[in-house]
Motif scaffolding. Structure first.
Motif, mmCIF file in Angstrom:
data_model
loop_
_atom_site.group_PDB
_atom_site.id
_atom_site.type_symbol
_atom_site.label_atom_id
_atom_site.label_comp_id
_atom_site.label_asym_id
_atom_site.label_seq_id
_atom_site.Cartn_x
_atom_site.Cartn_y
_atom_site.Cartn_z
ATOM 1 N N THR A 171 58.899 67.914 -11.879
ATOM 2 C CA THR A 171 58.052 68.989 -12.402
ATOM 3 C C THR A 171 58.899 70.084 -13.046
ATOM 4 N N ALA A 172 59.990 70.442 -12.387
ATOM 5 C CA ALA A 172 60.868 71.479 -12.938
ATOM 6 C C ALA A 172 61.420 71.066 -14.289
ATOM 7 N N ASN A 173 61.810 69.805 -14.437
ATOM 8 C CA ASN A 173 62.388 69.343 -15.698
ATOM 9 C C ASN A 173 61.358 69.386 -16.831
ATOM 10 N N VAL A 174 60.098 69.022 -16.524
ATOM 11 C CA VAL A 174 59.047 69.073 -17.542
ATOM 12 C C VAL A 174 58.800 70.516 -17.982
ATOM 13 N N VAL A 175 58.720 71.436 -17.024
ATOM 14 C CA VAL A 175 58.482 72.845 -17.349
ATOM 15 C C VAL A 175 59.620 73.398 -18.210
ATOM 16 N N LYS A 176 60.858 73.091 -17.835
ATOM 17 C CA LYS A 176 62.002 73.590 -18.603
ATOM 18 C C LYS A 176 61.989 73.055 -20.033
ATOM 19 N N ARG A 212 61.669 75.191 -23.408
ATOM 20 C CA ARG A 212 62.711 75.103 -24.433
ATOM 21 C C ARG A 212 62.090 74.843 -25.810
ATOM 22 N N ARG A 213 61.138 73.900 -25.870
ATOM 23 C CA ARG A 213 60.551 73.556 -27.164
ATOM 24 C C ARG A 213 59.652 74.678 -27.687
ATOM 25 N N ALA A 214 59.074 75.445 -26.779
ATOM 26 C CA ALA A 214 58.203 76.552 -27.197
ATOM 27 C C ALA A 214 58.985 77.827 -27.497
ATOM 28 N N GLY A 215 60.309 77.807 -27.268
ATOM 29 C CA GLY A 215 61.114 78.988 -27.514
ATOM 30 C C GLY A 215 60.910 80.085 -26.506
ATOM 31 N N LEU A 216 60.522 79.719 -25.275
ATOM 32 C CA LEU A 216 60.208 80.702 -24.230
ATOM 33 C C LEU A 216 61.418 80.925 -23.330
ATOM 34 N N ASN A 274 50.574 67.611 -18.128
ATOM 35 C CA ASN A 274 50.164 66.282 -18.596
ATOM 36 C C ASN A 274 49.160 66.377 -19.740
ATOM 37 N N ARG A 275 48.327 67.436 -19.712
ATOM 38 C CA ARG A 275 47.286 67.575 -20.731
ATOM 39 C C ARG A 275 47.838 68.098 -22.049
ATOM 40 N N VAL A 276 48.673 69.144 -21.995
ATOM 41 C CA VAL A 276 49.116 69.786 -23.235
ATOM 42 C C VAL A 276 50.449 69.252 -23.746
ATOM 43 N N PHE A 277 51.136 68.451 -22.946
ATOM 44 C CA PHE A 277 52.478 67.988 -23.286
ATOM 45 C C PHE A 277 52.582 66.483 -23.033
#
Length: 259
Positions: A246-251, A255-259, A227-230
């Motif tokens: 939570t899983a969808n936010v992490v994924k 994805r956007r960070a290229g990880l 919530n803080r960084v995204f």
């Protein structure tokens, strides 16, 4: 142009790499920016924008060295490689000439496509890479790892991660992360200086494995951090339960960070 170095320093900027020349012409604003950075305690670099489409590499290297004598052994030296990107022979001739004349090995700057688009085996062992790649939408920190796969085993020491940042009251500004200490930066600038060895790294943290169904304090921390960084994407309820939301936010973050 127009960058307030004092404001940049207050914002946490550690280094500035300034255009000194292009082809066979100098940038007349370079020294003003350079001295402002130096007076504000910001590490310096200077870059030369190569014109292999116009000039011989030896002539261009000599021109650059002759015009940056006051910066040699004080600044990181960089070859900005953006024209005729597959002409590795030209780039290596330029780099080798600068090294022969100064005792300093320049860093070479290029984007991910250029780094993967030609055979750089003759360069990678002697010259480090400053690489540009902009995985838009991610949130960045100096703890991030380089998120791209490179064809050759480059020593990537700087990552240009954005060309649309805001620094020192100016926008847009290129943003970069350098993976080295101040002592190491100075060693690249002046290989003859003595550098104290870097301290032993801290052990890698033992992160818990989080998956669907995990609960507890670590999940709450994860939700709070997302919530803080995204904030543009993450609107998680901080309930300590690792569910589908939570899983969808992490994924999506990965994805956007290229990880």
């Amino acid at each position: 142009s127009g960058l307030n170095m004092a404001a940049a320093k207050a914002q946490g900027v550690k280094f500035a790499i300034i255009k000194s020349s292009e082809g066979m012409s100098v940038d007349r604003t370079c020294d003003t920016h350079y001295q402002n950075a130096k007076n504000n305690g910001i590490l310096r670099g200077v870059y030369h924008f190569a014109r292999p489409d116009l000039n011989d590499p030896i002539a261009e290297a000599d021109y650059w060295v002759n015009n940056i004598k006051g910066y040699i052994h004080d600044a990181l030296l960089v070859l900005d490689w953006e024209r005729n990107e597959t002409n590795v022979t030209w780039a290596k001739s330029f780099l080798d000439r600068v090294y022969a004349r100064t005792g300093v090995r320049p860093v070479i700057y290029m984007n991910v496509s250029a780094a993967n688009g030609a055979n750089w085996n003759s360069v990678i062992n002697d010259y480090a890479l400053w690489c540009a790649g902009y995985p838009g939408g991610a949130v960045y920190s100096d703890q991030m790892k380089f998120p791209y796969s490179l064809r050759y085993k480059w020593n990537v020491i700087i990552w240009q991660l954005s060309n649309s940042g805001s620094i020192g009251g100016k926008r847009p500004v290129d943003l970069n992360i350098a993976w080295m200490t101040e002592e190491q930066w100075n060693k690249y600038a002046n290989p003859g200086i003595t550098v104290n060895p870097a301290p032993a790294p801290n052990p890698a943290p033992n992160y818990p494995i989080l998956e669907i169904g995990s609960t507890g304090t670590e999940v709450r921390k994860l939700q709070q951090n997302m919530n803080r960084v995204f904030p543009a994407y993450s609107k998680l309820v901080v309930d300590g339960i690792f569910g589908n939301a939570t899983a969808n936010v992490v994924k999506e973050f990965q994805r956007r960070a290229g990880l």
